[in-house]
Design a protein around this motif. Structure first.
Motif, PDB file in Angstrom:
ATOM      1  N   PHE A  50      -9.458  -3.787  21.392  1.00 60.38           N
ATOM      2  CA  PHE A  50      -9.206  -4.803  20.380  1.00 60.38           C
ATOM      3  C   PHE A  50      -9.596  -4.293  18.991  1.00 60.38           C
ATOM      4  CE2 PHE A  50     -10.373  -8.553  17.861  1.00 60.38           C
ATOM      5  CZ  PHE A  50      -9.171  -9.227  17.898  1.00 60.38           C
ATOM      6  N   GLU A  51     -10.738  -3.629  18.880  1.00 53.55           N
ATOM      7  CA  GLU A  51     -11.170  -3.088  17.588  1.00 53.55           C
ATOM      8  C   GLU A  51     -10.210  -2.013  17.099  1.00 53.55           C
ATOM      9  OE1 GLU A  51     -15.237  -1.965  18.231  1.00 53.55           O
ATOM     10  OE2 GLU A  51     -15.937  -4.032  17.926  1.00 53.55           O
ATOM     11  N   HIS A  52      -9.688  -1.208  18.009  1.00 48.83           N
ATOM     12  CA  HIS A  52      -8.705  -0.189  17.605  1.00 48.83           C
ATOM     13  C   HIS A  52      -7.419  -0.856  17.108  1.00 48.83           C
ATOM     14  CE1 HIS A  52      -6.680   3.618  17.374  1.00 48.83           C
ATOM     15  NE2 HIS A  52      -5.716   3.172  18.165  1.00 48.83           N
ATOM     16  N   LEU A  53      -6.995  -1.898  17.792  1.00 51.63           N
ATOM     17  CA  LEU A  53      -5.810  -2.637  17.356  1.00 51.63           C
ATOM     18  C   LEU A  53      -6.040  -3.251  15.978  1.00 51.63           C
ATOM     19  CD1 LEU A  53      -2.978  -3.742  17.881  1.00 51.63           C
ATOM     20  CD2 LEU A  53      -4.049  -5.652  19.097  1.00 51.63           C
ATOM     21  N   GLN A  54      -7.213  -3.803  15.747  1.00 51.63           N
ATOM     22  CA  GLN A  54      -7.541  -4.371  14.434  1.00 51.63           C
ATOM     23  C   GLN A  54      -7.495  -3.286  13.355  1.00 51.63           C
ATOM     24  OE1 GLN A  54      -6.854  -7.480  14.938  1.00 51.63           O
ATOM     25  NE2 GLN A  54      -8.592  -8.191  13.756  1.00 51.63           N
ATOM     26  N   PHE A  55      -8.011  -2.106  13.670  1.00 47.78           N
ATOM     27  CA  PHE A  55      -7.956  -0.990  12.734  1.00 47.78           C
ATOM     28  C   PHE A  55      -6.500  -0.638  12.409  1.00 47.78           C
ATOM     29  CE2 PHE A  55      -7.185   3.612  12.493  1.00 47.78           C
ATOM     30  CZ  PHE A  55      -7.705   3.848  11.232  1.00 47.78           C
ATOM     31  N   MET A  56      -5.656  -0.600  13.437  1.00 47.69           N
ATOM     32  CA  MET A  56      -4.251  -0.270  13.210  1.00 47.69           C
ATOM     33  C   MET A  56      -3.570  -1.336  12.353  1.00 47.69           C
ATOM     34  SD  MET A  56      -3.868   2.684  14.493  1.00 47.69           S
ATOM     35  CE  MET A  56      -2.090   2.867  14.428  1.00 47.69           C
ATOM     36  N   ARG A  57      -3.925  -2.593  12.542  1.00 46.61           N
ATOM     37  CA  ARG A  57      -3.380  -3.661  11.705  1.00 46.61           C
ATOM     38  C   ARG A  57      -3.798  -3.476  10.254  1.00 46.61           C
ATOM     39  NH1 ARG A  57      -4.726  -8.522  15.965  1.00 46.61           N
ATOM     40  NH2 ARG A  57      -2.824  -8.316  17.203  1.00 46.61           N
ATOM     41  N   GLU A  58      -5.054  -3.129  10.035  1.00 46.52           N
ATOM     42  CA  GLU A  58      -5.541  -2.872   8.675  1.00 46.52           C
ATOM     43  C   GLU A  58      -4.817  -1.679   8.055  1.00 46.52           C
ATOM     44  OE1 GLU A  58      -9.773  -2.411   8.987  1.00 46.52           O
ATOM     45  OE2 GLU A  58     -10.012  -4.413   9.841  1.00 46.52           O
ATOM     46  N   LEU A  59      -4.595  -0.654   8.854  1.00 50.88           N
ATOM     47  CA  LEU A  59      -3.877   0.525   8.369  1.00 50.88           C
ATOM     48  C   LEU A  59      -2.443   0.163   7.990  1.00 50.88           C
ATOM     49  CD1 LEU A  59      -3.766   3.555   7.817  1.00 50.88           C
ATOM     50  CD2 LEU A  59      -3.273   3.898  10.253  1.00 50.88           C
ATOM     51  N   ALA A  60      -1.799  -0.655   8.799  1.00 57.60           N
ATOM     52  CA  ALA A  60      -0.433  -1.094   8.488  1.00 57.60           C
ATOM     53  C   ALA A  60      -0.405  -1.846   7.160  1.00 57.60           C
ATOM     54  CB  ALA A  60       0.113  -1.978   9.608  1.00 57.60           C
ATOM     55  N   ARG A  61      -1.385  -2.717   6.939  1.00 60.23           N
ATOM     56  CA  ARG A  61      -1.452  -3.444   5.659  1.00 60.23           C
ATOM     57  C   ARG A  61      -1.687  -2.485   4.501  1.00 60.23           C
ATOM     58  NH1 ARG A  61      -3.903  -7.337   8.997  1.00 60.23           N
ATOM     59  NH2 ARG A  61      -5.995  -6.558   8.575  1.00 60.23           N
ATOM     60  N   GLU A  62      -2.560  -1.495   4.710  1.00 54.78           N
ATOM     61  CA  GLU A  62      -2.828  -0.506   3.665  1.00 54.78           C
ATOM     62  C   GLU A  62      -1.556   0.254   3.295  1.00 54.78           C
ATOM     63  OE1 GLU A  62      -5.334   3.633   2.995  1.00 54.78           O
ATOM     64  OE2 GLU A  62      -5.824   2.386   4.728  1.00 54.78           O
ATOM     65  N   LEU A  63      -0.816   0.685   4.292  1.00 51.98           N
ATOM     66  CA  LEU A  63       0.419   1.431   4.024  1.00 51.98           C
ATOM     67  C   LEU A  63       1.462   0.547   3.343  1.00 51.98           C
ATOM     68  CD1 LEU A  63       0.847   3.567   7.274  1.00 51.98           C
ATOM     69  CD2 LEU A  63      -0.150   4.239   5.088  1.00 51.98           C
ATOM     70  N   TYR A  64       1.562  -0.689   3.787  1.00 49.00           N
ATOM     71  CA  TYR A  64       2.539  -1.589   3.175  1.00 49.00           C
ATOM     72  C   TYR A  64       2.153  -1.898   1.731  1.00 49.00           C
ATOM     73  CZ  TYR A  64       5.961  -5.236   2.576  1.00 49.00           C
ATOM     74  OH  TYR A  64       7.014  -5.974   2.101  1.00 49.00           O
ATOM     75  N   ASN A  65       0.858  -2.099   1.468  1.00 45.58           N
ATOM     76  CA  ASN A  65       0.415  -2.320   0.089  1.00 45.58           C
ATOM     77  C   ASN A  65       0.706  -1.108  -0.777  1.00 45.58           C
ATOM     78  OD1 ASN A  65      -0.485  -4.954   0.398  1.00 45.58           O
ATOM     79  ND2 ASN A  65      -2.540  -4.306   1.004  1.00 45.58           N
ATOM     80  N   TYR A  66       0.546   0.083  -0.213  1.00 49.57           N
ATOM     81  CA  TYR A  66       0.878   1.314  -0.934  1.00 49.57           C
ATOM     82  C   TYR A  66       2.366   1.332  -1.274  1.00 49.57           C
ATOM     83  CZ  TYR A  66       1.654   6.261  -1.891  1.00 49.57           C
ATOM     84  OH  TYR A  66       2.031   7.442  -2.478  1.00 49.57           O
ATOM     85  N   LYS A  67       3.194   0.949  -0.304  1.00 43.64           N
ATOM     86  CA  LYS A  67       4.643   0.898  -0.551  1.00 43.64           C
ATOM     87  C   LYS A  67       4.963  -0.087  -1.666  1.00 43.64           C
ATOM     88  CE  LYS A  67       9.084  -0.236   1.620  1.00 43.64           C
ATOM     89  NZ  LYS A  67       9.818   0.574   0.691  1.00 43.64           N
ATOM     90  N   LEU A  68       4.360  -1.265  -1.625  1.00 42.97           N
ATOM     91  CA  LEU A  68       4.606  -2.259  -2.671  1.00 42.97           C
ATOM     92  C   LEU A  68       4.173  -1.741  -4.037  1.00 42.97           C
ATOM     93  CD1 LEU A  68       3.518  -5.563  -0.912  1.00 42.97           C
ATOM     94  CD2 LEU A  68       5.849  -4.801  -1.419  1.00 42.97           C
ATOM     95  N   GLU A  69       3.039  -1.063  -4.064  1.00 46.45           N
ATOM     96  CA  GLU A  69       2.539  -0.495  -5.312  1.00 46.45           C
ATOM     97  C   GLU A  69       3.516   0.536  -5.869  1.00 46.45           C
ATOM     98  OE1 GLU A  69      -0.884   2.665  -6.255  1.00 46.45           O
ATOM     99  OE2 GLU A  69      -1.637   0.787  -5.378  1.00 46.45           O
TER     100      GLU A  69
END
Length: 80
Positions: A50-69
């Protein structure tokens, strides 16, 4: 075989941005999450999964925010 650290996983996807592009990196993170999600509760709750999945979700948000930026830079820098 040792499991990759969170930083190694993050670096893998940041490198993918350079080689394959941000859209491909985001898709790859989501594909990995899609594989992980059904297995988090295999044989009951697994905190590590579960913690690994949460990390992957955070990473996905980070990458998407980078794309938006990056996408918005073109809009705001256009007049300069």
């Amino acid at each position: 075989m040792l499991k990759p650290t969170r930083e190694q996983i993050r670096e893998k996807y940041l490198k993918m941005i350079q080689t394959a592009g941000i859209d491909q990196a985001i898709s790859a993170v989501h594909n990995e999450m899609g594989f992980l999600e059904p297995h988090v509760f295999d044989h009951g709750y697994n905190k590590e999964k579960f913690e690994h999945l949460q990390f992957m979700r955070e990473l996905a948000r980070e990458l998407y925010n980078y794309k938006l930026e990056q996408d918005s830079k073109g809009l705001y820098d256009h007049g300069k």
